[in-house]
Design an enzyme around this catalytic site. Structure first.
Site, PDB file in Angstrom:
ATOM      1  N   LYS A  89      -4.802 105.223  95.994  1.00  0.00           N
ATOM      2  CA  LYS A  89      -6.223 104.679  95.505  1.00  0.00           C
ATOM      3  C   LYS A  89      -6.877 105.858  94.787  1.00  0.00           C
ATOM      4  CE  LYS A  89     -10.309 104.513  97.335  1.00  0.00           C
ATOM      5  NZ  LYS A  89     -11.387 104.439  98.140  1.00  0.00           N
ATOM      6  N   ASP A  91     -10.383  99.331  96.213  1.00  0.00           N
ATOM      7  CA  ASP A  91     -11.188  99.716  97.406  1.00  0.00           C
ATOM      8  C   ASP A  91     -11.542  98.542  98.001  1.00  0.00           C
ATOM      9  OD1 ASP A  91     -12.904  98.228  95.532  1.00  0.00           O
ATOM     10  OD2 ASP A  91     -14.500 100.180  95.667  1.00  0.00           O
TER      11      ASP A  91
END
Length: 232
Positions: free
Chosen positions: A131, A149
């Site tokens: 991420k 997220d």
């Protein structure tokens, strides 16, 4: 990651996904990261610190940190304890201080103090996962990546935009459905939409510009009544 009990029972079509993203874009055309940074290094550190912390809390912590240590060399010299002194107000600060100190040493040893732009090199740095790498590649280097997220994971499943049991499944679904020329900014449109409109506990569907294409079965199309002021 968890979400509200009800989610979409099927995935949007590519045409619906494009219309959904287009609606978010028109509602918030200038969406950008809410982290405060001046260069790829500050972005990288900020994203590492943002795990399980709000952007607001990270910005508050990094203001003094970046003033004292604006580059990998000065931050490595500051050391783990010096970094920790600035970031005690955010979650997991001990582990984050360790990772940021090590990350800076790795940048100096492996990349001449520069932030690399490729995924493999980024993910090899301390505290950097997929991420974080996606955010840095997207925001700092203009890559067509999708960082998933908590907010984007929730939206992908709740709306049917990209259902998936894992973060990677949602990421792959978004990359497959969102038109390539919209993928990079869609990262910001989706995060901000999840943060301020399609909220975890109480999605504000009455404010959503994309309800026409959303497959969420429990849409809330009316705002709750305003609370009366307490009698004095």
């Amino acid at each position: 990651m968890t979400d509200a009990p009800a989610t979409a029972s099927r995935a949007m079509s590519k045409a619906a996904a494009k219309a959904f993203i287009t609606a978010l874009a028109e509602a918030n055309p200038n969406a950008e990261s809410e982290l405060v940074f001046r260069n790829p290094f500050e972005l990288l550190v900020s994203v590492v610190l943002s795990a399980q912390a709000t952007d607001k809390s990270v910005n508050k912590a990094t203001k003094g940190l970046f003033e004292e240590a604006p580059d990998p060399a000065s931050m490595a010299a500051l050391g783990e304890d010096g970094i920790a002194r600035h970031i005690r107000t955010i979650g997991l600060w001990r582990a984050k201080a360790h990772n940021v100190a090590l990350l800076c040493e790795q940048l100096l040893e492996r990349h001449g103090g520069q932030v690399p732009s490729d995924r493999a090199s980024l993910e090899a740095l301390a505290g950097v996962g997929r991420k974080t790498a996606n955010v840095v590649m997207n925001v700092a280097f203009g890559a067509d990546t999708m960082a998933v997220d908590t907010h984007i994971f929730r939206i992908g499943n709740r709306t049917g935009l990209a259902p998936g049991k894992t973060v990677r499944q949602v990421e792959d679904g978004l990359v497959a459905r969102i038109p390539k020329d919209m993928l990079r900014p869609a990262h910001h449109w989706l995060i901000l939409h999840g943060r301020y409109v399609c909220k975890a506990r109480a999605p504000e569907c009455w404010r959503c510009p994309a309800t026409k294409w959303c497959l969420y079965p429990d849409k809330r199309m009316q705002a709750p009544p305003a609370r009366k002021a307490a009698a004095t």
